[in-house]
Motif scaffolding. Structure first.
Motif, PDB file in Angstrom:
ATOM      1  N   UNK A 166       0.842  -1.184   0.000  1.00 50.48           N
ATOM      2  CA  UNK A 166       0.000   0.000   0.000  1.00 50.48           C
ATOM      3  C   UNK A 166       0.886   1.247   0.000  1.00 50.48           C
ATOM      4  N   UNK A 167       0.359   2.306  -0.608  1.00 51.68           N
ATOM      5  CA  UNK A 167       1.033   3.608  -0.700  1.00 51.68           C
ATOM      6  C   UNK A 167       0.187   4.617   0.066  1.00 51.68           C
ATOM      7  N   UNK A 168       0.823   5.692   0.538  1.00 52.17           N
ATOM      8  CA  UNK A 168       0.099   6.748   1.239  1.00 52.17           C
ATOM      9  C   UNK A 168       0.400   8.086   0.565  1.00 52.17           C
ATOM     10  N   UNK A 169      -0.647   8.740   0.100  1.00 51.25           N
ATOM     11  CA  UNK A 169      -0.524   9.980  -0.666  1.00 51.25           C
ATOM     12  C   UNK A 169      -1.036  11.158   0.145  1.00 51.25           C
ATOM     13  N   UNK A 170      -0.238  12.228   0.202  1.00 51.13           N
ATOM     14  CA  UNK A 170      -0.606  13.450   0.913  1.00 51.13           C
ATOM     15  C   UNK A 170      -1.355  14.360  -0.067  1.00 51.13           C
ATOM     16  N   UNK A 171      -2.655  14.527   0.131  1.00 53.41           N
ATOM     17  CA  UNK A 171      -3.469  15.311  -0.806  1.00 53.41           C
ATOM     18  C   UNK A 171      -3.108  16.792  -0.777  1.00 53.41           C
ATOM     19  N   UNK A 172      -2.693  17.289   0.375  1.00 56.43           N
ATOM     20  CA  UNK A 172      -2.362  18.719   0.460  1.00 56.43           C
ATOM     21  C   UNK A 172      -1.030  19.013  -0.223  1.00 56.43           C
ATOM     22  N   UNK A 173      -0.020  18.183   0.044  1.00 56.30           N
ATOM     23  CA  UNK A 173       1.286  18.394  -0.579  1.00 56.30           C
ATOM     24  C   UNK A 173       1.350  17.819  -1.993  1.00 56.30           C
ATOM     25  N   UNK A 174       0.343  17.009  -2.342  1.00 61.77           N
ATOM     26  CA  UNK A 174       0.239  16.384  -3.655  1.00 61.77           C
ATOM     27  C   UNK A 174       1.493  15.562  -3.986  1.00 61.77           C
ATOM     28  N   UNK A 175       1.828  14.676  -3.062  1.00 64.96           N
ATOM     29  CA  UNK A 175       2.956  13.778  -3.290  1.00 64.96           C
ATOM     30  C   UNK A 175       2.831  12.555  -2.387  1.00 64.96           C
ATOM     31  N   UNK A 176       3.512  11.497  -2.771  1.00 63.85           N
ATOM     32  CA  UNK A 176       3.543  10.292  -1.948  1.00 63.85           C
ATOM     33  C   UNK A 176       4.387  10.549  -0.706  1.00 63.85           C
ATOM     34  N   UNK A 177       3.969   9.976   0.415  1.00 61.93           N
ATOM     35  CA  UNK A 177       4.777  10.080   1.623  1.00 61.93           C
ATOM     36  C   UNK A 177       6.013   9.196   1.492  1.00 61.93           C
ATOM     37  N   UNK A 178       7.160   9.652   2.028  1.00 54.88           N
ATOM     38  CA  UNK A 178       8.384   8.842   1.992  1.00 54.88           C
ATOM     39  C   UNK A 178       8.190   7.539   2.775  1.00 54.88           C
ATOM     40  N   UNK A 179       8.963   6.541   2.403  1.00 56.81           N
ATOM     41  CA  UNK A 179       8.925   5.268   3.113  1.00 56.81           C
ATOM     42  C   UNK A 179       7.919   4.279   2.573  1.00 56.81           C
ATOM     43  N   UNK A 180       7.211   4.655   1.514  1.00 57.41           N
ATOM     44  CA  UNK A 180       6.214   3.765   0.917  1.00 57.41           C
ATOM     45  C   UNK A 180       6.663   3.374  -0.483  1.00 57.41           C
ATOM     46  N   UNK A 181       6.208   2.185  -0.957  1.00 55.18           N
ATOM     47  CA  UNK A 181       5.144   1.332  -0.411  1.00 55.18           C
ATOM     48  C   UNK A 181       5.608   0.474   0.755  1.00 55.18           C
ATOM     49  N   UNK A 182       4.618   0.022   1.535  1.00 55.03           N
ATOM     50  CA  UNK A 182       4.838  -0.902   2.635  1.00 55.03           C
ATOM     51  C   UNK A 182       3.894  -2.092   2.472  1.00 55.03           C
ATOM     52  N   UNK A 183       4.240  -3.210   3.105  1.00 54.08           N
ATOM     53  CA  UNK A 183       3.399  -4.399   3.037  1.00 54.08           C
ATOM     54  C   UNK A 183       2.082  -4.183   3.775  1.00 54.08           C
TER      55      UNK A 183
END
Length: 476
Positions: free
Chosen positions: A407-424
């Motif tokens: 799974x990936x985690x996306x920051x809608x305000x900064x419009x970018x993926x959070x570092x450290x992803x993807x994770x299981x």
């Protein structure tokens, strides 16, 4: 893993990824000489790069050569990548994927005048079998592939073991007498020729590949590759839609998941007319014990569930909780011709995002499409061809995307993926299956669907609360 670690944004290295899209490639990321050679061969073969551009090129020369940049942009446009005109990692990844040997840009060797078979009864013969499979499995794979096209158009295929058949299936290695030699394991899997005399309509498979029935054995599904190549044998060119059979790159899917997209059906019917057999007219059997969802999303006051190209709408209003409507998805989303892979909503914006293959659509209420784009705008690598499920958690301003076991985690305000992803998924979502098919958020819970089950998940306490059958949401 502590709950706070799951949601607190981490600043830092991801910014480098964004910079790479606009600045010259970092010296540490320069393509290797063999990658440059691969790219030149790829563009010559599939995008008509002028042969005069041959020869080894340095990265500086690649960036300064307008012909090369133009062809790279053309290829990037076809596959929904960012049009940088540069040989970046994402572009190379796609170039290295197994694919069909027919060009994406038409050349004189294929489809000079969009030919088709004049007779709608077409004969075929298996000239040479592969030792990888039983003969009966090879024949069954070809019959299934042929049936896909005859179900969509008024075509009839007859096996001919003795006479001069229209379409010859054969397996061969390297140079095999048609001026289009195979390249060994990986790369080009097969190619086919337009309808016509002689070699016209014939399909050749690379014997250096491992061919399978596409079930559990490692290798390439003969059925799925044959279905694609037969489209060429009937007169179709490549499609840009990743959900289409005629998409050039190989998709690893089981035969039960493989079906013609609307793009495929429109193409074959343009050539041969409509079939008396209706394709995908029956709604999925929602109360089947094996029923599962493709996607789910909350739009306004209704939970919308997707399966194949159908949708069910269930109101969240308590008074009308049992009210359920169903329809073909084209009734409400006419601009979206493919089946829906994933969806999520942002209530504060009043919009929902619908994902089909490598594309996403922004929907304002149902029936209204305001924008379409590529999933790679979110920061996914080119190896991600589609999203399995998505859900937005407004409390944290984050959107979670599920892709395979990750799974990936996306920051809608900064419009970018959070570092450290993807994770299981199994590392951070206790009790949730390895793969998520659909998801939506309602009140204080996230509801995730995996196979035939629905999982209620408390994201604040990071624990699974309840499990029910997926089709319970549809009153079953």
């Amino acid at each position: 893993m502590e709950l706070l670690l799951l949601w607190i944004p981490v600043l830092g290295s991801l910014m480098l990824v964004e910079v790479l899209w606009t600045l010259p490639i970092d010296q540490d990321l320069l393509p290797k000489p063999e990658d440059v050679e691969l790219a030149e061969g790829y563009l010559r073969r599939f995008y008509n790069l002028n042969p005069r551009s041959r020869g080894k090129m340095s990265e500086r020369r690649i960036r300064s050569t307008s012909a090369m940049e133009e062809k790279i942009r053309e290829m990037q446009n076809f596959f929904g990548l960012r049009e940088t005109g540069r040989l970046d990692r994402h572009t190379l990844d796609v170039m290295k994927e197994p694919r069909c040997g027919v060009p994406d840009v038409e050349s004189f060797s294929f489809y000079p005048e969009k030919p088709k078979w004049k007779n709608h009864t077409i004969t075929y013969m298996i000239a040479k079998y592969t030792p990888d499979m039983k003969r009966e499995d090879v024949e069954k794979s070809f019959r299934s592939a042929l049936k896909m096209w005859s179900d969509a158009a008024p075509l009839r295929f007859i096996k001919d073991n003795h006479g001069k058949a229209d379409i010859l299936f054969s397996f061969a290695r390297r140079t095999h007498g048609d001026f289009f030699p195979f390249d060994g394991p990986g790369g080009v899997l097969a190619h086919a020729f337009q309808p016509g005399e002689g070699m016209g309509g014939d399909v050749h498979f690379d014997e250096d590949e491992t061919w399978t029935t596409g079930k559990t054995t490692p290798g390439y599904s003969l059925f799925s590759v044959a279905a694609h190549e037969l489209g060429h044998s009937l007169g179709l060119s490549h499609s840009r839609d990743p959900s289409a059979i005629m998409y050039p790159n190989y998709r690893s899917q089981s035969s039960t998941q493989y079906s013609l997209s609307k793009d495929d059906v429109l193409g074959i019917q343009t050539l041969y007319g409509k079939s008396t057999i209706k394709v995908e007219t029956a709604a999925p059997k929602k109360c089947d014990p094996n029923f599962s969802f493709d996607a789910a999303v909350l739009i306004g006051n209704e939970i919308v569930f997707f399966k194949n190209r159908y949708m069910w709408m269930r109101t969240t209003w308590t008074t009308y909780w049992n009210r359920l409507r169903e329809s073909h998805s084209s009734t409400y989303l006419p601009s979206i011709s493919s089946h829906v892979d994933a969806a999520y909503d942002i209530p504060a914006k009043g919009v929902a995002y619908i994902f089909t293959g490598h594309k996403y659509w922004v929907v304002q209420q149902l029936k209204t499409k305001s924008h379409a784009g590529s999933i790679h705008e979110y920061g996914f690598s080119s190896s991600v061809r589609q999203v399995d499920a998505a859900v937005h958690v407004s409390e944290y301003g984050k959107t979670v995307f599920f892709v395979g076991e990750f799974y990936y985690r996306y920051d809608e305000r900064r419009r970018r993926m959070d570092p450290g992803f993807p994770r299981l998924i199994q590392t951070d979502w206790p009790g949730i299956p390895r793969k998520v098919d659909a998801a939506f958020k309602l009140d204080g819970s996230i509801f995730l669907f995996g196979g035939t089950k629905s999982y209620q998940y408390d994201f604040r306490q990071n624990r699974m609360v309840k499990i029910i059958s997926a089709n319970s949401w549809l009153g079953c």
